[in-house]
Design an enzyme around this catalytic site. Sequence first.
Site, PDB file in Angstrom:
ATOM      1  N   SER A   1      31.988   2.394  24.750  1.00 50.57           N
ATOM      2  CA  SER A   1      30.924   2.971  23.924  1.00 50.57           C
ATOM      3  C   SER A   1      29.574   2.364  24.293  1.00 50.57           C
ATOM      4  O   SER A   1      29.161   2.456  25.444  1.00 50.57           O
ATOM      5  CB  SER A   1      31.271   2.787  22.444  1.00 50.57           C
ATOM      6  OG  SER A   1      30.514   3.648  21.637  1.00 50.57           O
TER       7      SER A   1
ATOM      8  N   ASP B   1      37.730  12.833  21.364  1.00 54.30           N
ATOM      9  CA  ASP B   1      36.577  12.017  20.949  1.00 54.30           C
ATOM     10  C   ASP B   1      35.571  12.888  20.198  1.00 54.30           C
ATOM     11  O   ASP B   1      35.039  13.846  20.746  1.00 54.30           O
ATOM     12  CB  ASP B   1      35.918  11.400  22.188  1.00 54.30           C
ATOM     13  CG  ASP B   1      34.923  10.294  21.845  1.00 54.30           C
ATOM     14  OD1 ASP B   1      34.311  10.354  20.762  1.00 54.30           O
ATOM     15  OD2 ASP B   1      34.748   9.386  22.669  1.00 54.30           O
TER      16      ASP B   1
ATOM     17  N   HIS C   1      37.654   8.423  19.833  1.00 51.48           N
ATOM     18  CA  HIS C   1      36.644   7.538  20.419  1.00 51.48           C
ATOM     19  C   HIS C   1      37.129   6.092  20.499  1.00 51.48           C
ATOM     20  O   HIS C   1      36.762   5.359  21.414  1.00 51.48           O
ATOM     21  CB  HIS C   1      35.359   7.613  19.584  1.00 51.48           C
ATOM     22  CG  HIS C   1      34.223   6.837  20.169  1.00 51.48           C
ATOM     23  ND1 HIS C   1      33.655   7.159  21.389  1.00 51.48           N
ATOM     24  CD2 HIS C   1      33.547   5.739  19.707  1.00 51.48           C
ATOM     25  CE1 HIS C   1      32.671   6.308  21.646  1.00 51.48           C
ATOM     26  NE2 HIS C   1      32.592   5.433  20.653  1.00 51.48           N
TER      27      HIS C   1
END
Length: 337
Positions: free
Chosen positions: A148, A278, A306
Amino acid sequence: MDLDVVNMFVIAGGTLAIPILAFVASFLLWPSALIRIYYWYWRRTLGMQVRYVHHEDYQFCYSFRGRPGHKPSILMLHGFSAHKDMWLSVVKFLPKNLHLVCVDMPGHEGTTRSSLDDLSIDGQVKRIHQFVECLKLNKKPFHLVGTSMGGQVAGVYAAYYPSDVSSLCLVCPAGLQYSTDNQFVQRLKELQGSAAVEKIPLIPSTPEEMSEMLQLCSYVRFKVPQQILQGLVDVRIPHNNFYRKLFLEIVSEKSRYSLHQNMDKIKVPTQIIWGKQDQVLDVSGADMLAKSIANCQVELLENCGHSVVMERPRKTAKLIIDFLASVHNTDNNKKLD
């Protein structure tokens, strides 16, 4: 039954009752303390040691296992509002002969938080480079892993400091420019437009909001007890103002697309891991990266959102190990040619 035997059971029962009652009290009254104990326990079980290192007056906190050897060291960068311990579920499945380093990102957990610090992606990349230099981790090129926000930082780092990095793994990285916004990004833009920064979905302040965030970030529907949700919130609330400041910085014009702007400068072998479901960062980003990075391998995970590291830790570890083995073997073959 003999009275002594009865007394023995009473004493044994009382002895057992004390830790049980302590656990129940912690669970009900101090769930955040229980969460901290949980991480301490797992670090200890997995052999991860916590250390601190300083660059001038700036402190970095990190955990590590093993020593540098003939295989590349692995540096792992966590995501927004997380901490070094988020990698423990993956570390569990990584070989113990690898040198692992998990660092708290700037302003997170045990790493210095300063109102003067540059929290942009470029600023974070510079801080991570300082950390690398402090540990002399770049004495030999290392394998860099990020997820991320940490994936965005890792990708830009590989572009800025190519000689430091032997190979790269980006797990659903931020920082890409999509042709169309998904629902999550649309909602964020609406919040930015209304200046309602208190309602950012990734910064929960109640157990209900924490539950919503977990549902947003994961495809697997974890059944988390209310007390644990409360504990997770209690741990985060003191830091929420910082998280808001950081969030606004990384979605600013300066940082928002920094990985996109630098992905063609990434020259090292790269692995992309992304959950197909995601909802935060669209999986089509994997294809974007694959088209821009020459030596790139893409792994898309079914039934995964995610939070790849949390949902599929064993699979993530295996993919990293297999990728490292393929890159390492290729390098050895080149030396033999």
